[in-house]
Enzyme design. Structure first.
Site, PDB file in Angstrom:
ATOM      1  N   ASP A 144       0.490  -1.420  -0.182  1.00  0.00           N
ATOM      2  CA  ASP A 144       0.019  -0.185   0.192  1.00  0.00           C
ATOM      3  C   ASP A 144       0.366   1.492  -0.246  1.00  0.00           C
ATOM      4  O   ASP A 144       0.242   2.769  -0.214  1.00  0.00           O
ATOM      5  CB  ASP A 144      -1.008  -0.067   1.061  1.00  0.00           C
ATOM      6  CG  ASP A 144      -0.015  -0.574   2.335  1.00  0.00           C
ATOM      7  OD1 ASP A 144       1.314  -0.152   2.765  1.00  0.00           O
ATOM      8  OD2 ASP A 144      -1.202   0.192   3.694  1.00  0.00           O
ATOM      9  N   SER A 145       2.655   0.674   0.657  1.00  0.00           N
ATOM     10  CA  SER A 145       3.296   2.058   0.020  1.00  0.00           C
ATOM     11  C   SER A 145       2.932   2.788  -1.703  1.00  0.00           C
ATOM     12  O   SER A 145       3.234   3.832  -1.987  1.00  0.00           O
ATOM     13  CB  SER A 145       4.517   1.492   0.118  1.00  0.00           C
ATOM     14  OG  SER A 145       4.704   0.306  -1.026  1.00  0.00           O
ATOM     15  N   ASP A 201      -0.876  -5.975  -0.023  1.00  0.00           N
ATOM     16  CA  ASP A 201      -1.374  -5.366   0.463  1.00  0.00           C
ATOM     17  C   ASP A 201      -2.058  -5.105   1.237  1.00  0.00           C
ATOM     18  O   ASP A 201      -3.282  -4.720   0.562  1.00  0.00           O
ATOM     19  CB  ASP A 201      -0.353  -4.124   0.946  1.00  0.00           C
ATOM     20  CG  ASP A 201       0.920  -3.719   1.998  1.00  0.00           C
ATOM     21  OD1 ASP A 201       0.273  -4.962   3.146  1.00  0.00           O
ATOM     22  OD2 ASP A 201       1.394  -2.900   1.732  1.00  0.00           O
ATOM     23  N   GLU A 247      -1.128  -5.162   8.427  1.00  0.00           N
ATOM     24  CA  GLU A 247      -0.302  -4.796   9.443  1.00  0.00           C
ATOM     25  C   GLU A 247      -0.710  -5.384  10.982  1.00  0.00           C
ATOM     26  O   GLU A 247      -2.339  -5.095  10.808  1.00  0.00           O
ATOM     27  CB  GLU A 247      -0.515  -3.473   9.336  1.00  0.00           C
ATOM     28  CG  GLU A 247       0.439  -3.172   8.229  1.00  0.00           C
ATOM     29  CD  GLU A 247       0.336  -1.742   7.500  1.00  0.00           C
ATOM     30  OE1 GLU A 247       0.554  -0.176   8.588  1.00  0.00           O
ATOM     31  OE2 GLU A 247       0.808  -0.912   6.776  1.00  0.00           O
ATOM     32  N   GLU A 301       8.834  -4.738  10.501  1.00  0.00           N
ATOM     33  CA  GLU A 301       9.800  -2.742  10.037  1.00  0.00           C
ATOM     34  C   GLU A 301      10.004  -1.869  11.151  1.00  0.00           C
ATOM     35  O   GLU A 301       9.626  -1.628  12.662  1.00  0.00           O
ATOM     36  CB  GLU A 301       8.371  -2.442   9.087  1.00  0.00           C
ATOM     37  CG  GLU A 301       8.577  -0.829   8.937  1.00  0.00           C
ATOM     38  CD  GLU A 301       7.984  -0.573   7.580  1.00  0.00           C
ATOM     39  OE1 GLU A 301       7.202  -1.017   6.936  1.00  0.00           O
ATOM     40  OE2 GLU A 301       8.224   1.132   7.390  1.00  0.00           O
TER      41      GLU A 301
HETATM   42  O1  KIV Z   1       3.678  -1.018   1.832  1.00  0.00           O
HETATM   43  C1  KIV Z   1       4.842  -1.513   1.774  1.00  0.00           C
HETATM   44  O2  KIV Z   1       5.449  -1.703   0.200  1.00  0.00           O
HETATM   45  C2  KIV Z   1       4.972  -2.627   2.940  1.00  0.00           C
HETATM   46  C3  KIV Z   1       6.603  -2.651   2.848  1.00  0.00           C
HETATM   47  C4  KIV Z   1       7.454  -1.093   3.362  1.00  0.00           C
HETATM   48  C5  KIV Z   1       7.025  -3.229   4.199  1.00  0.00           C
HETATM   49  O3  KIV Z   1       4.558  -2.281   3.767  1.00  0.00           O
END
Ligand code: KIV
Length: 302
Positions: free
Chosen positions: A56-57, A95, A127, A194
């Site tokens: 979700d980044s 994610d 998460e 993380e």
């Molecule tokens: O959303 C993401 O890219 C992540 C990674 C940084 C582990 O959760």
């Protein structure tokens, strides 16, 4: 290779969930990278990476948001389909976005199911620790592999007071260990750690039977994950301490764009090499078309 929603495949051997689990004891360490579109997925896949995360980044990297909170389930699925078309071997994880699972275990199962069906993912990541153990358990029971994620959980950025290192101090470290253990007990097949101190990550890694995948958690984890744009040096502005830049492709891209702008302004582009042949009349045009010269791109390549 997958095509979206059809499940058709060429004969590439996938990295499987049992294989990822087995890397805990047999090594080598697990390499994971994020990707958000087809082109990047093809490049990452060609590196021989083990796992690709549609994180979700993408909210920050692709959409330019300041955090991941607004990202939706439909957006994750859209990017998942694009990535999947470029991947043969690597295991692809999606994610679970903010508020796609937090409300209840039932919501979690429904959202994870949608991600498998519409996003073409092979597992999901969510998460949170102890509080979400039941959610993880229910998703796993539905036959969907789950990756856990503890330590800094960016969807809780406001509750945490910013993107800060977690697990500092005895109580906080114990909580990280408890969270990771709870996810393992709930059936997660690996766990992302993380932004936690390396000694805390080492302890979690020692105490768990499933692999840990670190990002800002030191070298003691069973694997590592980085955001692709950080790794390639495409990210502009400040990046976290742990975001190693293995290349400076952003600078190279700006250089290429500048060259193009200058050539266009000077009338140097397009030159003969990048232009079609002049019009010589119908018969010759037909000959050119028959030789493939008339095609804008090679047809039906994909
Ligand atoms: O959303 C993401 O890219 C992540 C990674 C940084 C582990 O959760």
């Amino acid at each position: 290779m997958y095509t979206a929603n059809t499940g058709s495949r060429a004969s590439v051997r996938k990295v499987t969930v049992p294989e990822i689990r087995a890397r805990k004891s047999s090594g080598p360490k697990i390499a994971m990278v994020t990707a958000y579109d087809y082109t990047m997925a093809c490049l990452v896949e060609a590196s021989g990476v083990d796992m690709i995360l549609v994180g979700d980044s993408l909210g920050m990297v692709v959409q330019g948001l300041t955090n991941t909170i607004p990202v939706t389930l439909d957006e994750i699925c859209y990017h998942g389909r694009a990535v999947m078309r470029g991947v043969g071997r690597a295991h692809v994880v999606g994610d679970m976005p903010f508020m796609s699972y937090q409300a209840s275990p039932i919501q979690a199962v429904e959202s994870a199911g949608k991600m498998m069906k519409e996003g073409c993912f092979e597992s999901v990541k969510l998460e949170g620790g102890e509080v979400f153990a039941e959610h993880v358990h229910r998703i796993v029971r539905a036959g969907i592999p789950v990756v856990g994620h503890v330590g800094l959980t960016p969807q809780s950025v406001h509750a945490l007071g910013g993107f800060k290192v977690q697990g500092r101090g005895d109580d906080a470290a114990e909580q990280v260990v408890r969270d990771a253990r709870a996810l393992e007990a709930a059936g997660a097949f690996c766990i992302v750690l993380e932004a936690i101190p390396p000694d805390v990550a080492e302890r979690v890694t020692r105490e768990l039977t499933v692999p840990t995948i670190g990002i800002g958690a030191g070298a003691g984890c069973d694997g590592q994950v980085l955001v692709c744009t950080d790794l390639l040096g495409l990210s502009r502005g400040p990046t976290p301490k742990f975001a190693k830049r293995c290349a400076e492709l952003g600078d190279a891209a700006i250089g290429a764009f500048k060259q193009y702008v200058n050539e266009v302004r000077a009338g140097a582009f397009p030159d003969a090499e990048h232009s079609y042949k002049p019009n010589h009349g119908e018969v010759e045009d037909e000959k050119l078309a028959a030789s493939g010269e008339g095609c804008v791109v090679v047809p039906f390549m994909r």
